[in-house]
Design a protein around this motif. Sequence first.
Motif, PDB file in Angstrom:
ATOM      1  N   SER A  89     -13.993  30.978 -26.772  1.00  0.00           N
ATOM      2  CA  SER A  89     -13.953  32.414 -27.046  1.00  0.00           C
ATOM      3  C   SER A  89     -15.126  33.134 -26.395  1.00  0.00           C
ATOM      4  O   SER A  89     -14.980  34.259 -25.896  1.00  0.00           O
ATOM      5  N   ILE A  90     -16.285  32.489 -26.373  1.00  0.00           N
ATOM      6  CA  ILE A  90     -17.460  33.083 -25.717  1.00  0.00           C
ATOM      7  C   ILE A  90     -17.198  33.271 -24.227  1.00  0.00           C
ATOM      8  O   ILE A  90     -17.523  34.313 -23.641  1.00  0.00           O
ATOM      9  N   LYS A  91     -16.589  32.276 -23.607  1.00  0.00           N
ATOM     10  CA  LYS A  91     -16.276  32.366 -22.175  1.00  0.00           C
ATOM     11  C   LYS A  91     -15.293  33.496 -21.899  1.00  0.00           C
ATOM     12  O   LYS A  91     -15.424  34.220 -20.904  1.00  0.00           O
ATOM     13  N   ILE A  92     -14.311  33.676 -22.774  1.00  0.00           N
ATOM     14  CA  ILE A  92     -13.352  34.771 -22.609  1.00  0.00           C
ATOM     15  C   ILE A  92     -14.065  36.118 -22.718  1.00  0.00           C
ATOM     16  O   ILE A  92     -13.796  37.053 -21.956  1.00  0.00           O
ATOM     17  N   THR A  93     -14.995  36.205 -23.665  1.00  0.00           N
ATOM     18  CA  THR A  93     -15.762  37.440 -23.840  1.00  0.00           C
ATOM     19  C   THR A  93     -16.593  37.748 -22.599  1.00  0.00           C
ATOM     20  O   THR A  93     -16.622  38.887 -22.115  1.00  0.00           O
ATOM     21  N   LEU A  94     -17.274  36.735 -22.073  1.00  0.00           N
ATOM     22  CA  LEU A  94     -18.099  36.934 -20.882  1.00  0.00           C
ATOM     23  C   LEU A  94     -17.248  37.342 -19.680  1.00  0.00           C
ATOM     24  O   LEU A  94     -17.642  38.199 -18.884  1.00  0.00           O
ATOM     25  N   GLU A  95     -16.073  36.750 -19.558  1.00  0.00           N
ATOM     26  CA  GLU A  95     -15.205  37.050 -18.423  1.00  0.00           C
ATOM     27  C   GLU A  95     -14.708  38.496 -18.461  1.00  0.00           C
ATOM     28  O   GLU A  95     -14.482  39.111 -17.420  1.00  0.00           O
ATOM     29  N   ALA A  96     -14.553  39.036 -19.671  1.00  0.00           N
ATOM     30  CA  ALA A  96     -14.040  40.402 -19.805  1.00  0.00           C
ATOM     31  C   ALA A  96     -15.122  41.466 -19.660  1.00  0.00           C
ATOM     32  O   ALA A  96     -14.810  42.652 -19.530  1.00  0.00           O
TER      33      ALA A  96
ATOM     34  N   ARG B 114     -31.598  23.261 -15.048  1.00  0.00           N
ATOM     35  CA  ARG B 114     -32.890  22.574 -14.892  1.00  0.00           C
ATOM     36  C   ARG B 114     -32.931  21.265 -15.675  1.00  0.00           C
ATOM     37  O   ARG B 114     -33.933  20.563 -15.631  1.00  0.00           O
ATOM     38  N   GLN B 115     -31.834  20.961 -16.404  1.00  0.00           N
ATOM     39  CA  GLN B 115     -31.753  19.811 -17.299  1.00  0.00           C
ATOM     40  C   GLN B 115     -32.821  19.885 -18.393  1.00  0.00           C
ATOM     41  O   GLN B 115     -33.289  18.863 -18.899  1.00  0.00           O
ATOM     42  N   ALA B 116     -33.186  21.112 -18.752  1.00  0.00           N
ATOM     43  CA  ALA B 116     -34.076  21.344 -19.891  1.00  0.00           C
ATOM     44  C   ALA B 116     -33.202  21.518 -21.131  1.00  0.00           C
ATOM     45  O   ALA B 116     -33.048  22.619 -21.683  1.00  0.00           O
ATOM     46  N   TYR B 117     -32.613  20.419 -21.589  1.00  0.00           N
ATOM     47  CA  TYR B 117     -31.578  20.491 -22.622  1.00  0.00           C
ATOM     48  C   TYR B 117     -32.132  20.874 -23.994  1.00  0.00           C
ATOM     49  O   TYR B 117     -31.435  21.505 -24.779  1.00  0.00           O
ATOM     50  N   ARG B 118     -33.360  20.522 -24.278  1.00  0.00           N
ATOM     51  CA  ARG B 118     -33.947  20.950 -25.556  1.00  0.00           C
ATOM     52  C   ARG B 118     -34.125  22.465 -25.575  1.00  0.00           C
ATOM     53  O   ARG B 118     -33.877  23.116 -26.585  1.00  0.00           O
ATOM     54  N   SER B 119     -34.524  23.034 -24.440  1.00  0.00           N
ATOM     55  CA  SER B 119     -34.635  24.496 -24.374  1.00  0.00           C
ATOM     56  C   SER B 119     -33.278  25.142 -24.546  1.00  0.00           C
ATOM     57  O   SER B 119     -33.142  26.198 -25.187  1.00  0.00           O
ATOM     58  N   ALA B 120     -32.237  24.528 -23.968  1.00  0.00           N
ATOM     59  CA  ALA B 120     -30.882  25.058 -24.125  1.00  0.00           C
ATOM     60  C   ALA B 120     -30.432  25.003 -25.577  1.00  0.00           C
ATOM     61  O   ALA B 120     -29.814  25.947 -26.092  1.00  0.00           O
ATOM     62  N   ILE B 121     -30.725  23.887 -26.253  1.00  0.00           N
ATOM     63  CA  ILE B 121     -30.340  23.745 -27.663  1.00  0.00           C
ATOM     64  C   ILE B 121     -31.037  24.788 -28.525  1.00  0.00           C
ATOM     65  O   ILE B 121     -30.445  25.328 -29.475  1.00  0.00           O
ATOM     66  N   ASP B 122     -32.284  25.112 -28.199  1.00  0.00           N
ATOM     67  CA  ASP B 122     -33.011  26.130 -28.971  1.00  0.00           C
ATOM     68  C   ASP B 122     -32.369  27.511 -28.844  1.00  0.00           C
ATOM     69  O   ASP B 122     -32.603  28.381 -29.697  1.00  0.00           O
ATOM     70  N   LEU B 123     -31.571  27.718 -27.801  1.00  0.00           N
ATOM     71  CA  LEU B 123     -30.917  29.019 -27.608  1.00  0.00           C
ATOM     72  C   LEU B 123     -29.586  29.121 -28.335  1.00  0.00           C
ATOM     73  O   LEU B 123     -29.015  30.215 -28.443  1.00  0.00           O
ATOM     74  N   ILE B 124     -29.059  28.008 -28.830  1.00  0.00           N
ATOM     75  CA  ILE B 124     -27.722  28.021 -29.420  1.00  0.00           C
ATOM     76  C   ILE B 124     -27.673  28.888 -30.682  1.00  0.00           C
ATOM     77  O   ILE B 124     -26.730  29.660 -30.883  1.00  0.00           O
ATOM     78  N   GLU B 125     -28.685  28.793 -31.535  1.00  0.00           N
ATOM     79  CA  GLU B 125     -28.672  29.581 -32.774  1.00  0.00           C
ATOM     80  C   GLU B 125     -28.650  31.078 -32.496  1.00  0.00           C
ATOM     81  O   GLU B 125     -27.798  31.800 -33.041  1.00  0.00           O
ATOM     82  N   PRO B 126     -29.543  31.624 -31.634  1.00  0.00           N
ATOM     83  CA  PRO B 126     -29.428  33.066 -31.338  1.00  0.00           C
ATOM     84  C   PRO B 126     -28.127  33.422 -30.613  1.00  0.00           C
ATOM     85  O   PRO B 126     -27.617  34.537 -30.774  1.00  0.00           O
ATOM     86  N   ILE B 127     -27.559  32.494 -29.811  1.00  0.00           N
ATOM     87  CA  ILE B 127     -26.275  32.751 -29.160  1.00  0.00           C
ATOM     88  C   ILE B 127     -25.183  32.943 -30.210  1.00  0.00           C
ATOM     89  O   ILE B 127     -24.396  33.902 -30.151  1.00  0.00           O
ATOM     90  N   LEU B 128     -25.141  32.060 -31.186  1.00  0.00           N
ATOM     91  CA  LEU B 128     -24.130  32.164 -32.239  1.00  0.00           C
ATOM     92  C   LEU B 128     -24.342  33.412 -33.083  1.00  0.00           C
ATOM     93  O   LEU B 128     -23.381  34.056 -33.518  1.00  0.00           O
ATOM     94  N   ARG B 129     -25.607  33.774 -33.298  1.00  0.00           N
ATOM     95  CA  ARG B 129     -25.890  34.973 -34.078  1.00  0.00           C
ATOM     96  C   ARG B 129     -25.393  36.218 -33.342  1.00  0.00           C
ATOM     97  O   ARG B 129     -24.798  37.124 -33.950  1.00  0.00           O
ATOM     98  N   ALA B 130     -25.611  36.261 -32.013  1.00  0.00           N
ATOM     99  CA  ALA B 130     -25.119  37.400 -31.238  1.00  0.00           C
ATOM    100  C   ALA B 130     -23.596  37.410 -31.187  1.00  0.00           C
ATOM    101  O   ALA B 130     -22.955  38.469 -31.303  1.00  0.00           O
ATOM    102  N   TYR B 131     -22.993  36.240 -31.033  1.00  0.00           N
ATOM    103  CA  TYR B 131     -21.531  36.155 -30.956  1.00  0.00           C
ATOM    104  C   TYR B 131     -20.878  36.550 -32.274  1.00  0.00           C
ATOM    105  O   TYR B 131     -19.910  37.313 -32.292  1.00  0.00           O
ATOM    106  N   ASP B 132     -21.422  36.047 -33.381  1.00  0.00           N
ATOM    107  CA  ASP B 132     -20.846  36.378 -34.691  1.00  0.00           C
ATOM    108  C   ASP B 132     -21.058  37.840 -35.053  1.00  0.00           C
ATOM    109  O   ASP B 132     -20.298  38.403 -35.853  1.00  0.00           O
TER     110      ASP B 132
END
Length: 577
Positions: free
Chosen positions: A454-461, A548-566
């Motif tokens: 659903s996030i990808k659909i939102t970004l595409e639109a 950059r394969q900085a996966y821990r940094s990516a994981i730290d962004l998931i919570e604010p991503i979900l907060r913005a999406y919700d």
Amino acid sequence: MKVLSVLRWFASVGFKVFRVVPWATSLGVLSTLVSQLASLLAALLPLKVIILLGSEHVPSYFPSQLHDYNKMALIIGLGGTALAFFFIHLVAERLIARLAAFGARRLIAHSRKLALFENQEQLLTRGYQRFAAALAGGVFIGVAALALVLVYPLQAMVVVSYIAIVWVVLYFVQRLSHVWRVREVGELTKLIGVLADLGFFVTFVVIVLDVLLGTAVSVFWAIVTLLLVRQLFRRLASLVGDVATLYSQRLQLNALLFNGHLYAGKAITEDSKGLWTLVDPDTFGSWLAPLIERVAGPAAGAPQVRWMQSGTPDVLMGIVRTQSEPQQSYLVKLFGKNHGALSRHEASLFAAMGNAPAPLPCLCLVEQLESFNCHVFSWPMVNTVKPQTVGRDAMTVTAGLFSIRPAPSLVALFTRSRPMLWQRLDDDLLRRLHLFVRDIEVSMLEHFAASIASIKITLEAMPLAIVTPELSPDALWHDNEGSVWASHWGRWTLEPVGSNWPVNEKFLPLLPAAFEQAQKLRTELQAITIMHVELAALMFAFDKACQRQAYRSAIDLIEPILRAYDGMDSRPVAEGR
């Protein structure tokens, strides 16, 4: 390149290689020679079989020794021999590869040095193999030339004369032409290959004329001579290509082979030398003044230029001011040959956008100077920004790009060429994140995985904006009114509005004000909310972290991503491109 210096360097490498791995090198040269001869015979014998198949008897021009055999026996014998030589060729090639790997390991071990650069063993293996091939090619050429003298002296004279003429012509062209001196190794190899093919056809014409005029040489030996000449010219072209390639890698090879040589990084290439000669004080006036006159018109005097560091290797940048009133200012950018794609990508942006508003400058001219790409921008800027204000000035450029709608032709061009943000978010990414997630974050990652479609659909639109990652201190400028401009656009992309905005605690709260200002200037942004824009900023940062394969940094962004999406408005997003 100077032939004598190349030959001296090649000889010094040869002495070193033979001293460290004498038997492997000798066997490698012998194997290469055997491979070349077997390949030649494997190509020659099937031709004889075809001739026999089309004849009722053994042709009279075949060697007399073959006339004692039955035609079918000759066909089977020659066919079997051709297969045998092909098998020998394959075995020899396999042996060459193993000997090259062994020799490279011994040479690296003998140098007793630390690891100097990535893939150094592969580079030395290929170099060692090229060295053996060059030596074997030289031996093959000598043997073939001797055989040619014995079998068909006239053609030997033709081949020698052709090579001498080509050598003299190339020598004088190299001495007289500056453009030729800065050619790449690949271009030289292609040219030698074309000249070798031409030499073969010259020999072919002479053989045909000689046979028509009643030569004493039999048709059989004329065919053998033709194949021999073909192989001779091929080996000569390969020899030149191998030596030229080895010489172009001489800094790395010297560092690996010789104790007295150190490797300090990539050498200054011939292209770079040619590029820098354009900005020499005694040189740039000859091309800069006519270039500026094409844009600004006739000038009272020579334009003034101040060269500025670009922050990108082999990209030269100068601020040019005219002497006539009113004084005009331009930015001249010269791209090295290794940045050809960069310059074309930059030019494609301005070709589609035309006279777009700030922070996009106005591209006045695209030109080519001695095979180097040159861009001329209208540039009424005062100076580069101060280091302490780079962050805010970069945000000013990004915010200004939010309000510019990309041209439909630019969107079509980009989407056909590059993956968009929503296309770069694939399932492999989620599988990798599972390797680095902590136990307490598993449920959050599962929620994210369930929402990603659903996030990808939102970004595409969402509406798109131009994004440039090159916002370093050397690329940001102020004009007299305090506006901020960017001078590097070679890596621009199109992303959903909000992308490239900093997502740290200091700058993310400034995004709503920037978005509200962009909404006033771009009507299609009225269809989205600040939560959409924040989601785009966070997903863009998430994608960059994963790249950059900085996966821990990516994981730290998931919570604010979900907060913005919700927190997004439930109303649909209208597409605006």
